[in-house]
Motif scaffolding. Structure first.
Motif, PDB file in Angstrom:
ATOM      1  N   VAL A   1     138.287  85.059   8.245  1.00  0.00           N
ATOM      2  CA  VAL A   1     136.941  85.193   8.814  1.00  0.00           C
ATOM      3  C   VAL A   1     136.230  83.853   8.660  1.00  0.00           C
ATOM      4  CG1 VAL A   1     134.765  86.437   8.798  1.00  0.00           C
ATOM      5  CG2 VAL A   1     136.877  87.623   8.146  1.00  0.00           C
ATOM      6  N   LEU A   2     135.970  83.203   9.769  1.00  0.00           N
ATOM      7  CA  LEU A   2     135.194  81.961   9.778  1.00  0.00           C
ATOM      8  C   LEU A   2     133.715  82.325   9.875  1.00  0.00           C
ATOM      9  CD1 LEU A   2     137.485  80.096  12.311  1.00  0.00           C
ATOM     10  CD2 LEU A   2     137.278  79.560   9.886  1.00  0.00           C
ATOM     11  N   TYR A   3     132.878  81.658   9.069  1.00  0.00           N
ATOM     12  CA  TYR A   3     131.471  82.045   9.056  1.00  0.00           C
ATOM     13  C   TYR A   3     130.549  80.842   8.874  1.00  0.00           C
ATOM     14  CZ  TYR A   3     131.119  81.506   3.936  1.00  0.00           C
ATOM     15  OH  TYR A   3     131.093  80.991   2.653  1.00  0.00           O
TER      16      TYR A   3
ATOM     17  N   THR B   1     120.597  86.670  21.935  1.00  0.00           N
ATOM     18  CA  THR B   1     121.916  86.035  22.047  1.00  0.00           C
ATOM     19  C   THR B   1     122.657  85.975  20.711  1.00  0.00           C
ATOM     20  OG1 THR B   1     120.886  83.852  21.773  1.00  0.00           O
ATOM     21  CG2 THR B   1     121.249  84.642  24.032  1.00  0.00           C
ATOM     22  N   PHE B   2     122.019  86.459  19.643  1.00  0.00           N
ATOM     23  CA  PHE B   2     122.659  86.394  18.323  1.00  0.00           C
ATOM     24  C   PHE B   2     123.697  87.506  18.154  1.00  0.00           C
ATOM     25  CE2 PHE B   2     122.914  87.865  13.901  1.00  0.00           C
ATOM     26  CZ  PHE B   2     123.450  86.727  13.321  1.00  0.00           C
ATOM     27  N   GLN B   3     124.828  87.148  17.490  1.00  0.00           N
ATOM     28  CA  GLN B   3     125.861  88.119  17.155  1.00  0.00           C
ATOM     29  C   GLN B   3     126.307  87.890  15.711  1.00  0.00           C
ATOM     30  OE1 GLN B   3     128.927  88.767  20.410  1.00  0.00           O
ATOM     31  NE2 GLN B   3     127.919  86.934  21.205  1.00  0.00           N
ATOM     32  N   PRO B   4     126.204  88.897  14.840  1.00  0.00           N
ATOM     33  CA  PRO B   4     126.691  88.733  13.468  1.00  0.00           C
ATOM     34  C   PRO B   4     128.190  88.447  13.421  1.00  0.00           C
ATOM     35  CG  PRO B   4     125.287  90.671  13.645  1.00  0.00           C
ATOM     36  CD  PRO B   4     125.558  90.199  15.044  1.00  0.00           C
TER      37      PRO B   4
ATOM     38  N   GLU C   1     137.359  81.767  25.462  1.00  0.00           N
ATOM     39  CA  GLU C   1     137.776  81.203  24.189  1.00  0.00           C
ATOM     40  C   GLU C   1     136.693  81.427  23.140  1.00  0.00           C
ATOM     41  OE1 GLU C   1     140.069  77.165  22.826  1.00  0.00           O
ATOM     42  OE2 GLU C   1     138.269  76.927  24.041  1.00  0.00           O
ATOM     43  N   GLN C   2     137.041  82.189  22.097  1.00  0.00           N
ATOM     44  CA  GLN C   2     136.014  82.579  21.118  1.00  0.00           C
ATOM     45  C   GLN C   2     135.457  81.388  20.335  1.00  0.00           C
ATOM     46  OE1 GLN C   2     137.585  85.346  18.238  1.00  0.00           O
ATOM     47  NE2 GLN C   2     138.907  83.840  17.266  1.00  0.00           N
ATOM     48  N   ALA C   3     136.295  80.374  20.105  1.00  0.00           N
ATOM     49  CA  ALA C   3     135.809  79.215  19.347  1.00  0.00           C
ATOM     50  C   ALA C   3     134.663  78.521  20.072  1.00  0.00           C
ATOM     51  CB  ALA C   3     136.948  78.232  19.101  1.00  0.00           C
ATOM     52  N   GLY C   4     134.733  78.479  21.375  1.00  0.00           N
ATOM     53  CA  GLY C   4     133.665  77.862  22.149  1.00  0.00           C
ATOM     54  C   GLY C   4     132.369  78.638  22.028  1.00  0.00           C
ATOM     55  N   ILE C   5     132.465  79.956  22.011  1.00  0.00           N
ATOM     56  CA  ILE C   5     131.275  80.791  21.867  1.00  0.00           C
ATOM     57  C   ILE C   5     130.706  80.660  20.452  1.00  0.00           C
ATOM     58  CG2 ILE C   5     130.471  83.191  21.853  1.00  0.00           C
ATOM     59  CD1 ILE C   5     132.528  83.671  24.120  1.00  0.00           C
ATOM     60  N   PHE C   6     131.582  80.647  19.463  1.00  0.00           N
ATOM     61  CA  PHE C   6     131.159  80.467  18.075  1.00  0.00           C
ATOM     62  C   PHE C   6     130.429  79.134  17.903  1.00  0.00           C
ATOM     63  CE2 PHE C   6     132.275  79.304  13.578  1.00  0.00           C
ATOM     64  CZ  PHE C   6     131.575  80.330  12.946  1.00  0.00           C
TER      65      PHE C   6
ATOM     66  N   GLU D   1     125.056  80.654  17.982  1.00  0.00           N
ATOM     67  CA  GLU D   1     124.368  81.942  17.893  1.00  0.00           C
ATOM     68  C   GLU D   1     125.284  83.045  17.360  1.00  0.00           C
ATOM     69  OE1 GLU D   1     121.135  82.930  18.562  1.00  0.00           O
ATOM     70  OE2 GLU D   1     120.670  80.799  18.604  1.00  0.00           O
ATOM     71  N   VAL D   2     126.392  82.656  16.756  1.00  0.00           N
ATOM     72  CA  VAL D   2     127.355  83.612  16.192  1.00  0.00           C
ATOM     73  C   VAL D   2     127.557  83.267  14.728  1.00  0.00           C
ATOM     74  CG1 VAL D   2     129.730  84.457  16.269  1.00  0.00           C
ATOM     75  CG2 VAL D   2     128.512  83.975  18.407  1.00  0.00           C
ATOM     76  N   ALA D   3     127.493  84.285  13.865  1.00  0.00           N
ATOM     77  CA  ALA D   3     127.619  84.041  12.428  1.00  0.00           C
ATOM     78  C   ALA D   3     129.056  84.110  11.936  1.00  0.00           C
ATOM     79  CB  ALA D   3     126.769  85.043  11.649  1.00  0.00           C
ATOM     80  N   MET D   4     129.915  84.914  12.606  1.00  0.00           N
ATOM     81  CA  MET D   4     131.303  85.074  12.149  1.00  0.00           C
ATOM     82  C   MET D   4     132.241  85.299  13.323  1.00  0.00           C
ATOM     83  SD  MET D   4     131.073  87.640   8.820  1.00  0.00           S
ATOM     84  CE  MET D   4     129.860  88.781   9.524  1.00  0.00           C
ATOM     85  N   MET D   5     133.485  84.920  13.120  1.00  0.00           N
ATOM     86  CA  MET D   5     134.562  85.314  14.019  1.00  0.00           C
ATOM     87  C   MET D   5     135.856  85.369  13.213  1.00  0.00           C
ATOM     88  SD  MET D   5     135.608  81.989  16.338  1.00  0.00           S
ATOM     89  CE  MET D   5     136.462  80.556  15.642  1.00  0.00           C
ATOM     90  N   ILE D   6     136.812  86.157  13.681  1.00  0.00           N
ATOM     91  CA  ILE D   6     138.127  86.246  13.042  1.00  0.00           C
ATOM     92  C   ILE D   6     139.044  85.283  13.770  1.00  0.00           C
ATOM     93  CG2 ILE D   6     140.065  87.741  12.454  1.00  0.00           C
ATOM     94  CD1 ILE D   6     138.095  90.110  12.621  1.00  0.00           C
ATOM     95  N   GLY D   7     139.473  84.230  13.082  1.00  0.00           N
ATOM     96  CA  GLY D   7     140.248  83.209  13.776  1.00  0.00           C
ATOM     97  C   GLY D   7     141.172  82.431  12.865  1.00  0.00           C
TER      98      GLY D   7
END
Length: 431
Positions: free
Chosen positions: A155-157, A193-196, A263-268, A272-278
């Motif tokens: 989990v990248l945060y 536009t925020f996503q936890p 591509e989720q990394a680009g959105i992260f 406006e994103v606090a976490m992604m699984i990557g």
């Protein structure tokens, strides 16, 4: 970085040129080939797999130890490698060492075109092999390829967002993870536009962690036969937790696509994103246009439902093998011994990968992002080691269809898992 995550197509049936070629695999280690004979060892590794500092040092050491041997090192591209390997392995003059994606390895082993390394495991540092990659190199009770390197998701945060939301420690259980999502939403949720947590509907790699954590798996094995187990209570519980995460986070990620589309990394990286699984190297992708964000990104292992534990993780990676028609099987085994030694496995770790044949992960503990991967890697798992898996993964993956159907409500949990098991069983039995 080009890794095993590139889509692999199915393996065409390989007809060996002569029946006698499928025997012991080239020159025996004890053969009396003249020591003055000049020999060439051809090595195929994939682009981005081994740092140049590693291969340069290894080849110099190998040639020094084998006076009349020259290493012919050829870097291959993932794109088109399946067909290239299929052709090379059917020839009388294949390379002597090849790198295989771990989902490719069972297919080539089943075709009988790889040298049996069962009797060489101990000499090849087998006591330190990653269980997940060892399993992917096995077929019908024998070992046909060795681990090389691996990586797993975490989990990248955003550390600054966690701090502002009053989260003083990274989650060490699923419940703490859900609590962190709630705190982030309470702090930043006024922004539309925020996503936890950004979580695409078809991130089946993440789903596997939840299924494994429940004690389930994709399939059960009996000899060389695999039977899907997606209808088990454990698999269903993993799928239910995935849905719980999606709903808790309010993610706007598509439910009918995976982490690469978009591509989720680009959105992260948009902030406006606090976490992604990557994967660890997605940090570089995320911060390409905003390098100032890099110092605000850290990571923690995917939490288990059991407090204080990490969830098991799918480990993707690469294996090394010796083609059965190699004319230099003795030298190839010596090359593998060197590559799989602590020295060169340590250099892989320094390059940011989980070494496939070493338990020394100290080089990965120098920063929080790679440390999280290293911590989780101790509990790594692999997909079913069946020749058909590469086709499943590259095609109409039933796990992706199952996720979308369940998350969108087009199918119930029971129907979605039943249909996935049926599709997987059909794929497992395909010739």
């Amino acid at each position: 970085m080009k890794r095993w995550t590139k889509a692999m197509v199915g393996v065409a049936s390989i007809a060996l040129v002569t029946a006698g070629c499928a025997g012991s695999g080239g020159t025996d280690p004890g053969s009396d080939a003249g020591t003055d004979e000049q020999r060439t060892l051809t090595v195929w590794l994939m682009d981005g797999s081994a740092p140049e500092t590693l291969t340069t040092a290894l080849h110099e050491e190998f040639e020094k130890a084998n006076e009349n041997v020259t290493v012919k090192y050829e870097i291959q591209e993932w794109n088109g490698i399946q067909d290239k390997l299929t052709t090379a392995l059917a020839s009388q003059e294949p390379p002597d060492i090849i790198e295989l994606g771990n989902t490719q390895a069972p297919a080539f082993a089943a075709e009988g075109v790889l040298t049996d390394l069962t009797g060489d495991i101990d000499a090849l540092n087998g006591g330190q092999w990653l269980d997940s990659l060892k399993a992917s190199g096995e077929w019908d009770g024998k070992q046909f390829s060795t681990p090389f390197y691996a990586a797993n998701r975490e989990v990248l945060y955003r550390t600054d967002m966690f701090e502002q939301a009053g989260i003083t420690a990274t989650p060490t259980s699923r419940q703490e993870w859900l609590d962190a999502i709630a705190k982030l939403e309470a702090k930043f949720g006024s922004s539309k536009t925020f996503q936890p947590l950004y979580l695409p509907g078809q991130n089946w790699y993440a789903l596997l962690s939840f299924i494994y954590d429940e004690g389930g798996d994709i399939a059960e094995k009996d000899g060389t036969t695999f039977t899907a187990t997606m209808t088990s209570p454990e698999a269903k519980a993993g799928l239910e937790f995935y849905k719980q995460l999606v709903e808790a986070s309010g993610t706007t990620a598509p439910k009918d696509n995976d982490e690469q589309n978009p591509e989720q990394a680009g959105i992260f990286g948009q902030g406006e994103v606090a976490m992604m699984i990557g994967l660890p190297w997605e940090v570089d992708t995320a911060t390409k246009d905003k390098p100032e964000l890099k110092e605000k990104i850290s990571a923690f292992p995917i939490p288990s439902k059991n407090a204080g534990e990490t969830a098991p993780v799918f480990q993707g990676g690469s294996n090394l093998a010796i083609p059965v028609n190699s004319a230099n099987a003795d030298l190839a085994k010596d090359y593998l011994k060197l590559m799989l030694s602590d020295k060169y496995q340590g250099m892989l770790a320094e390059g940011g990968m989980v070494p496939g044949a070493s338990t020394d992960l100290s080089a990965l503990e120098k920063n929080a992002v790679s440390k999280a991967m290293a911590d989780a890697s101790k509990n790594g798992r692999s997909v079913p080691a069946t020749p058909t898996w590469a086709t499943i993964e590259a095609g109409q993956n039933p796990l992706k269809d199952m996720l979308t159907a369940y998350l969108t409500g087009s199918k119930s949990l029971d129907q979605a898992t039943k249909d996935a098991s049926t599709a997987l069983d059909a794929a497992f039995s395909a010739s």
